[in-house]
Write an enzyme that holds these catalytic residues in place. Structure first.
Site, PDB file in Angstrom:
ATOM      1  N   ASP A 162      -7.120  19.254  -3.943  1.00 36.05           N
ATOM      2  CA  ASP A 162      -7.546  20.508  -4.580  1.00 36.05           C
ATOM      3  C   ASP A 162      -6.373  21.018  -5.418  1.00 36.05           C
ATOM      4  O   ASP A 162      -5.342  21.429  -4.873  1.00 36.05           O
ATOM      5  CB  ASP A 162      -7.922  21.498  -3.455  1.00 36.05           C
ATOM      6  CG  ASP A 162      -8.448  22.822  -3.995  1.00 36.05           C
ATOM      7  OD1 ASP A 162      -8.150  23.168  -5.155  1.00 36.05           O
ATOM      8  OD2 ASP A 162      -9.147  23.524  -3.229  1.00 36.05           O
ATOM      9  N   HIS A 163      -6.561  20.999  -6.712  1.00 36.21           N
ATOM     10  CA  HIS A 163      -5.439  21.319  -7.608  1.00 36.21           C
ATOM     11  C   HIS A 163      -5.073  22.811  -7.567  1.00 36.21           C
ATOM     12  O   HIS A 163      -4.033  23.211  -8.066  1.00 36.21           O
ATOM     13  CB  HIS A 163      -5.794  20.897  -9.038  1.00 36.21           C
ATOM     14  CG  HIS A 163      -4.600  20.561  -9.884  1.00 36.21           C
ATOM     15  ND1 HIS A 163      -3.305  20.672  -9.434  1.00 36.21           N
ATOM     16  CD2 HIS A 163      -4.513  20.111 -11.153  1.00 36.21           C
ATOM     17  CE1 HIS A 163      -2.479  20.312 -10.396  1.00 36.21           C
ATOM     18  NE2 HIS A 163      -3.181  19.976 -11.455  1.00 36.21           N
TER      19      HIS A 163
END
Ligand code: CAO
Length: 439
Positions: free
Chosen positions: A411-412
């Site tokens: 999850d950036h």
């Protein structure tokens, strides 16, 4: 010929003040006679103030939210006297909105007098004259063709009435159109931008050849919704690497040779789980969840690894707990047991909750790389593909090494690219030399 007219709020009967809740025209806009200029509203009722004649709007004298009363000047327009309608007696009475037809009793005398400077809308919603379809003036119509009650309904739901197509008489927007519009926006997750996701059209594939329908399994339906939500709500990045597991494979084989008749066979996966646990300890942000408001990370002091298991019914993810505290043989045993229960459809909800990281291994099947979908509320997932012997340049020559492809999705919002790369490099080293897990 044209004359400037000041439009005022007419007699409101028992009502002292009303709010201006919509301004439906803009300066320099051409309007037809009867076109709605403003919507005014109080607790009990909403009504539109119609243009007394065709003409051009010059100035708006009120703002949204203003409280106005009888006689308040609201709009200045230049009425085109040549275009003024016939007298009230001879013109057609206003048409009730379709959803109001039951209760409305309109009469010619309720039509606004076009020849006077002020205009008198009826005192209740039931008597409001519907806005005409906007004239083709070349300008973007500010007004939509809808009754005040429908406008109010749309406003309460936060719907943009100008974006809704009406299915009523002459394109009138009905309450059901507003409901459909809201429904389609919810289904599409639409943001109002040109790139809002629209639903797939219902295609008749039988036009192109023979087809048959097959129901999705219960698990597929459930996991489909979850995967869709994860995919559209998490900004994914997938980091790939190729790691040398030649020594690890030799170790695995020796373990299996030792315990030929006892215990579960050690596959690659328990070894990968152990290396992942050590890497999660080194990079705790990968063993975390984002709070719902997106402002904090919840770091977990346990390492529970979910393992994607392929079953005839679809994908399930049972969780192996406290991986950091367990030995490889125990992990192999638990993995064999839980994946068998998954295939026998004997998993309980408890078996599938509490994971802090997931591994999806397709190595037993094949493939060189893929994009695993982060299993929210976790923030990262490791995909493992099939290992293969490859020539690796080492000390001036190519040597055959067993190389394992890894695909780490994260999850950036939580993990930046540099840490994504650091994590996979750390993991890769741990797999190449499992002694590093002890460090
Ligand atoms: N490279 C090469 N061979 C591999 C391998 C890899 N990365 N991973 C496993 N293998 C080998 C095993 O060693 C075993 O070989 P042997 O029989 O010769 O020892 C064989 O492939 C079968 O292994 P396995 O897949 O049954 O066992 P596992 O412990 O590796 O995996 C499980 C267990 C439950 C993860 C697996 O059976 C499974 O279901 N995988 C699919 C997961 C999945 O569908 N993921 C997709 C999610 S997204 O849709």
């Amino acid at each position: 010929m044209s004359t400037e007219q000041i439009i005022k709020i007419p007699d409101l009967g028992d009502v002292d003040t009303v709010d201006v809740v919509e301004i439906l025209v803009a300066p320099d806009q051409s309007v037809e006679e009867g076109a709605p200029l403003l919507t005014i509203e109080n607790q009990k009722t909403a009504m539109e103030l119609p243009a007394p004649a065709a003409g051009i709007i010059k100035r708006i004298l009120v703002s949204l939210g203003d409280k106005v009363s009888a006689g308040t000047e609201v709009v200045v327009m230049e009425a085109d006297t040549a275009a003024q309608p016939q007298s009230a007696e001879t013109s057609e009475p206003p048409k009730p909105a379709p959803e109001q037809q039951q209760s409305e009793k309109t009469s010619a005398s309720e039509k606004p007098a076009a020849s006077t400077a002020t205009t008198k809308p009826a005192a209740t919603t039931a008597n409001v004259k519907p806005a005409p379809v906007p004239a083709h003036t070349g300008q973007k119509p500010v007004s939509a063709f809808a009754s005040p009650s429908v406008r109010r309904f749309a406003r309460e739901l936060g719907a943009d009435i100008t974006a809704i197509s009406g299915t009523g008489n002459k394109g009138r927007i009905l309450k059901s159109d507003v409901q459909e519009w809201i429904k389609s926006r919810l289904n599409s997750g639409g943001s109002g931008s040109a790139f809002a996701i629209s639903t797939m059209p219902d295609i008749d594939f039988s036009k192109f050849g023979e087809i048959e329908h097959q129901d999705l399994s219960r698990i597929q339906k459930l996991s489909g919704k979850h995967l869709h939500r994860c995919w559209v709500t998490i900004p994914h990045v997938t980091q790939q690497d190729l790691t040398d597991i030649t020594e690890l494979e030799a170790f695995r084989k020796s373990l299996n040779a030792e315990q030929r008749d006892a215990g579960a066979k050690v596959t690659l996966l328990p070894l990968v789980m152990k290396a992942v646990a050590a890497t999660l300890q080194a990079y705790p942000a990968f063993n975390a969840s984002l709070t719902q408001n997106g402002e904090q990370l919840i770091l977990k002091h346990y390492i529970n690894i979910g393992v994607a298991v392929d079953t005839p019914e679809g994908l399930v993810v049972p969780v192996v707990r406290d991986v950091d505290k367990k030995g490889i043989r125990q992990l192999a045993q638990e993995l064999a047991e839980v994946s068998q229960r998954a295939r026998d459809r004997k998993l309980t909800p408890n078996d599938m909750e509490g994971g802090s990281f997931t591994i999806s291994s397709l190595g037993g099947i094949g493939g060189t790389a893929f994009t695993p979908i982060v299993n929210a509320p976790e923030v990262a997932i490791l995909g493992v593909s099939r290992s293969s012997m490859q020539p690796v340049y080492f000390n001036g020559e190519f040597v055959p090494r067993l190389m394992l492809p890894l695909s780490l999705s994260y999850d950036h919002r939580v993990i930046d690219g540099a840490n994504g790369a650091r994590f996979i490099v750390h993991l890769s080293r741990a797999l190449s030399d499992l002694r590093r897990v002890l460090l």
